[in-house]
Design an enzyme around this catalytic site. Structure first.
Site, PDB file in Angstrom:
ATOM      1  N   GLU A 160       0.749  -1.099   0.046  1.00 23.74           N
ATOM      2  CA  GLU A 160      -0.043   0.127  -0.022  1.00 23.74           C
ATOM      3  C   GLU A 160       0.660   1.399  -0.026  1.00 23.74           C
ATOM      4  O   GLU A 160       0.416   2.232   0.794  1.00 23.74           O
ATOM      5  CB  GLU A 160      -0.821   0.068   1.398  1.00 23.74           C
ATOM      6  CG  GLU A 160      -1.901  -1.285   1.317  1.00 23.74           C
ATOM      7  CD  GLU A 160      -2.889  -1.319   2.507  1.00 23.74           C
ATOM      8  OE1 GLU A 160      -2.759  -0.417   3.279  1.00 23.74           O
ATOM      9  OE2 GLU A 160      -3.802  -2.317   2.395  1.00 23.74           O
ATOM     10  N   GLU A 275      -6.170 -10.850  -0.846  1.00 25.58           N
ATOM     11  CA  GLU A 275      -6.921 -10.660   0.216  1.00 25.58           C
ATOM     12  C   GLU A 275      -8.437 -10.526   0.017  1.00 25.58           C
ATOM     13  O   GLU A 275      -9.116  -9.571   0.515  1.00 25.58           O
ATOM     14  CB  GLU A 275      -6.356  -9.404   1.180  1.00 25.58           C
ATOM     15  CG  GLU A 275      -5.003  -9.110   1.176  1.00 25.58           C
ATOM     16  CD  GLU A 275      -4.475  -7.958   1.788  1.00 25.58           C
ATOM     17  OE1 GLU A 275      -5.289  -7.079   2.570  1.00 25.58           O
ATOM     18  OE2 GLU A 275      -3.218  -7.731   2.077  1.00 25.58           O
TER      19      GLU A 275
END
Ligand code: XIL
Length: 366
Positions: A160, A275
């Site tokens: 991220e 995820e």
């Protein structure tokens, strides 16, 4: 064949749960099918994140993970804060437990992650400075990757790092690492390659899946990041597409993601869906409605993404609604528990399980 009482109940529960599915889906789903059998026969990996504590305290959960998955990732236990709680102290017990569980049961293991703007220990803010940041980062990766080297399928080296709305050059997130060590991405990937040369090195991010403008900008920044790294000779093997999806009319997924995946492929990189879950907060309370919409999104999303031959793995962020993180972050406004994963809170398969199984059957790998 004789069944224990628990096995009998589990099998009855599975059959009952599947009885609510549309006939066409049901016809393709036998109660004995497992995700790992379908994925394995097509050369795909299928898995989920797990917690050490639940594996230890909840045997039915551990048995389900073992039955369905061929790759695992730790939900939190490999992150910087949990694994490196003091400047010179590492805590490996929980991470060791998970990797040992995976290996004992013939599963592969992902490593998540070395660098993230969250899950940093309190000492990061007080002890890490521009003068020592590189040494801290390199030491962290040498220690963690060094401990597990040769046993990790793929490391999420950086997680991220992009947040276009932060308005930094190249869409970089204004994270603690960025502020203190702007070259942290290159350093992290080079160090990971040196220490664990056979693991796949992955850049992992979210909000790159949708058709909306923010996702479009983020996808472009991810591609730029990869091109820049390749130009500088920084090793990178794969992109992790987190796949935290939302059900409901506001959200669409499709052609833009498909194109992004082709672009990643043409840069020579593999991909993993790392995820996946489906947040149902925008759906009404009614359970059959929610389960059907969540399952539909599993089907359509996996049809699009698993069609790309460079996809190596599909992991959901958990296996059962019992432990989904969405009940703590991004939860429903009506306070009802989320139904985002393939198995419900009683570990019974939901329509989303059937969608995942059917999508794996349809994937033409290997
Ligand atoms: C989440 C965990 O599920 C939570 O238990 C924790 O409190 C916060 O982190 N993207 C990621 C994951 O890369 O590491 C996050 O996991 C979910 C979003």
């Amino acid at each position: 064949m004789s069944l224990t009482r628990r096995e009998f109940l589990a099998q009855t529960a599975a059959t009952t749960a599947l009885a609510g599915l549309p006939l066409a889906t049901l016809a393709q789903t036998a109660a004995t099918d497992t995700l790992k059998a379908e994925a394995g026969s097509r050369g795909l990996l299928v898995g989920c994140c797990v917690h050490a504590k639940s594996l230890q305290s909840d045997p039915a959960y551990a048995a389900l993970v073992k039955q369905q998955m061929n790759i695992l990732v730790a939900e939190n236990e490999f992150k910087f804060g949990p694994i490196h709680p003091q400047p010179t102290t590492f805590y490996f017990d929980d991470a060791d437990y998970i990797i040992n569980f995976a290996e004992k049961n013939g599963m592969k293991m992902r490593g998540h992650n070395f660098v993230w703007h969250r899950a940093l220990p309190p000492w990061f803010a007080t002890d890490v400075t521009p003068a020592n940041a590189e040494q801290v980062l390199v030491n962290h990766i040498e220690t963690v990757a060094g401990r597990y080297k040769g046993r990790i399928h793929s490391w999420d080296v950086v997680n991220e790092a992009i947040q276009v709305s932060d308005n930094l050059p190249n869409g970089m997130r204004n994270s603690p690492w960025q502020k203190i060590l702007p070259s942290y991405i290159d350093i992290a990937f080079r160090t990971a390659r040196r220490v664990d040369p056979h693991a796949l090195l992955t850049y992992n991010d979210y909000d790159i899946e949708g058709e909306d403008a923010a996702s479009t900008a983020k996808r472009a920044a991810v591609l730029d990041l990869v091109r820049g790294m390749q130009k500088r000779g920084v090793p990178i093997d794969a992109i992790g597409i987190q796949s935290h999806l939302h059900a409901g009319p506001k959200y669409t997924y499709g052609p833009a993601l498909e194109q992004f995946m082709k672009d990643v492929q043409s840069l020579g990189l593999k991909m993993m869906l790392t995820e996946m879950d489906v947040n149902d907060r925008d759906l009404p309370a009614d359970i059959p409605t929610r389960d059907a919409a969540v399952a539909d999104l599993y089907s359509s999303y996996l049809k699009t993404t698993l069609a790309n031959k460079n996809v190596l793995a599909l992991l959901t962020w958990g296996i059962t609604d019992k432990y989904t993180w969405l009940n703590h972050e991004g939860a429903r406004k009506d306070g009802l528990p989320e139904r985002s994963l393939p198995f419900d809170a009683d570990l019974k398969p939901k329509p989303a399980f059937s969608s995942e199984l059917v999508a794996l059957k349809a994937a033409r790998h290997g």
